[in-house]
Scaffold this active site. Structure first.
Site, mmCIF file in Angstrom:
data_model
loop_
_atom_site.group_PDB
_atom_site.id
_atom_site.type_symbol
_atom_site.label_atom_id
_atom_site.label_comp_id
_atom_site.label_asym_id
_atom_site.label_seq_id
_atom_site.Cartn_x
_atom_site.Cartn_y
_atom_site.Cartn_z
ATOM 1 N N ASP A 32 0.842 -1.196 0.000
ATOM 2 C CA ASP A 32 0.000 0.000 0.000
ATOM 3 C C ASP A 32 0.881 1.251 0.000
ATOM 4 O OD1 ASP A 32 -1.778 2.167 0.992
ATOM 5 O OD2 ASP A 32 -3.200 0.541 1.307
ATOM 6 N N ASN A 88 -12.934 -3.377 3.065
ATOM 7 C CA ASN A 88 -13.979 -2.356 3.112
ATOM 8 C C ASN A 88 -14.900 -2.460 1.896
ATOM 9 O OD1 ASN A 88 -12.698 -1.284 5.419
ATOM 10 N ND2 ASN A 88 -11.340 -0.023 4.159
ATOM 11 N N GLN A 95 -14.348 2.412 1.918
ATOM 12 C CA GLN A 95 -13.771 1.992 0.629
ATOM 13 C C GLN A 95 -13.523 3.228 -0.233
ATOM 14 O OE1 GLN A 95 -16.120 -0.803 -1.691
ATOM 15 N NE2 GLN A 95 -14.437 -1.186 -3.127
ATOM 16 N N HIS A 101 -10.540 -5.284 -2.824
ATOM 17 C CA HIS A 101 -9.187 -5.571 -2.335
ATOM 18 C C HIS A 101 -9.264 -5.937 -0.870
ATOM 19 C CE1 HIS A 101 -10.008 -1.245 -1.980
ATOM 20 N NE2 HIS A 101 -9.322 -1.291 -0.855
ATOM 21 N N HIS A 103 -6.971 -5.790 2.633
ATOM 22 C CA HIS A 103 -5.774 -5.276 3.290
ATOM 23 C C HIS A 103 -5.188 -6.361 4.191
ATOM 24 C CE1 HIS A 103 -6.795 -0.868 2.671
ATOM 25 N NE2 HIS A 103 -8.003 -1.389 2.542
HETATM 26 P P1 5GP Z 1 -9.766 1.317 0.817
HETATM 27 O O1 5GP Z 1 -9.878 2.558 1.649
HETATM 28 O O2 5GP Z 1 -10.473 1.457 -0.512
HETATM 29 O O3 5GP Z 1 -10.144 0.068 1.542
HETATM 30 O O4 5GP Z 1 -8.225 1.156 0.524
HETATM 31 C C1 5GP Z 1 -7.573 1.696 -0.560
HETATM 32 C C2 5GP Z 1 -6.093 1.623 -0.250
HETATM 33 O O5 5GP Z 1 -5.393 1.703 -1.478
HETATM 34 C C3 5GP Z 1 -5.580 2.757 0.629
HETATM 35 O O6 5GP Z 1 -4.952 2.196 1.778
HETATM 36 C C4 5GP Z 1 -4.608 3.510 -0.276
HETATM 37 O O7 5GP Z 1 -3.483 3.957 0.431
HETATM 38 C C5 5GP Z 1 -4.244 2.476 -1.308
HETATM 39 N N1 5GP Z 1 -3.959 2.990 -2.641
HETATM 40 C C6 5GP Z 1 -4.735 3.842 -3.372
HETATM 41 N N2 5GP Z 1 -4.188 4.057 -4.574
HETATM 42 C C7 5GP Z 1 -3.043 3.337 -4.612
HETATM 43 C C8 5GP Z 1 -2.028 3.156 -5.627
HETATM 44 O O8 5GP Z 1 -2.070 3.725 -6.714
HETATM 45 N N3 5GP Z 1 -0.991 2.325 -5.309
HETATM 46 C C9 5GP Z 1 -0.905 1.682 -4.097
HETATM 47 N N4 5GP Z 1 0.152 0.885 -3.896
HETATM 48 N N5 5GP Z 1 -1.841 1.826 -3.133
HETATM 49 C C10 5GP Z 1 -2.899 2.641 -3.395
#
Ligand code: 5GP
Ligand code: ZN
Length: 139
Positions: A32, A88, A95, A101, A103
């Protein structure tokens, strides 16, 4: 199916480079870019699914064993003391990227601490029965 406008589709299919922890024909596991802790990883299916409600069985059957494999490797390789699996669904749940995805968040005894935690609310027995029925009736 791949969504041409989806950043995680692009990362999962190698169109955008990433720090990759694991890859097979169905998944890519990356680090991440905004980690909750050192080594925070994301398991991405190579096909586009918005969230867990749409995830096909081909993927869902393998995701938990893969998450366990990554988490156990973190304990050995990073020396973390535990890990959280967090997933999420929907903006209200946090999300931010609308491609399913999971984590995998390494946890260290010396912190940081306040990750994936909540304040327990109160609930009475009758209310819990009603809520259970509402969910059961929607299967
Ligand atoms: P969510 O909040 O949707 O469950 O998690 C999205 C996660 O994706 C966040 O922790 C954010 O830091 C990560 N993220 C978003 N865009 C990118 C990206 O372009 N590359 C990487 N490696 N992580 C990303
Ligand atoms: Zn996607």
């Amino acid at each position: 199916m791949i969504d041409e406008n989806c950043i995680f589709c692009k990362i999962a299919n190698g169109q955008i480079p990433s720090a990759t922890v694991y890859e097979d024909e169905k998944f890519k596991v990356i680090l991440d870019m905004g980690p909750a802790t050192r080594g925070h990883a994301l398991i991405l299916p190579k096909e586009h699914f918005q969230d867990v409600c749409g995830l096909s069985e081909t993927y869902s059957k393998d995701i938990l064993p893969l998450a366990a494999k990554i988490g156990c490797a973190m304990m050995k390789g990073l020396g973390c003391d535990g890990f959280n699996l967090v997933q999420n669904n929907g903006e209200a749940a946090g999300q931010t990227v609308m491609h399913f995805h999971m984590h995998v968040i390494p946890r260290y005894a010396d912190g940081p601490r306040n990750i994936a935690s909540w304040e327990p609310q109160s609930a009475d027995g009758e209310e819990l029965k009603v809520l259970a029925e509402q969910i059961k009736n929607a299967f």
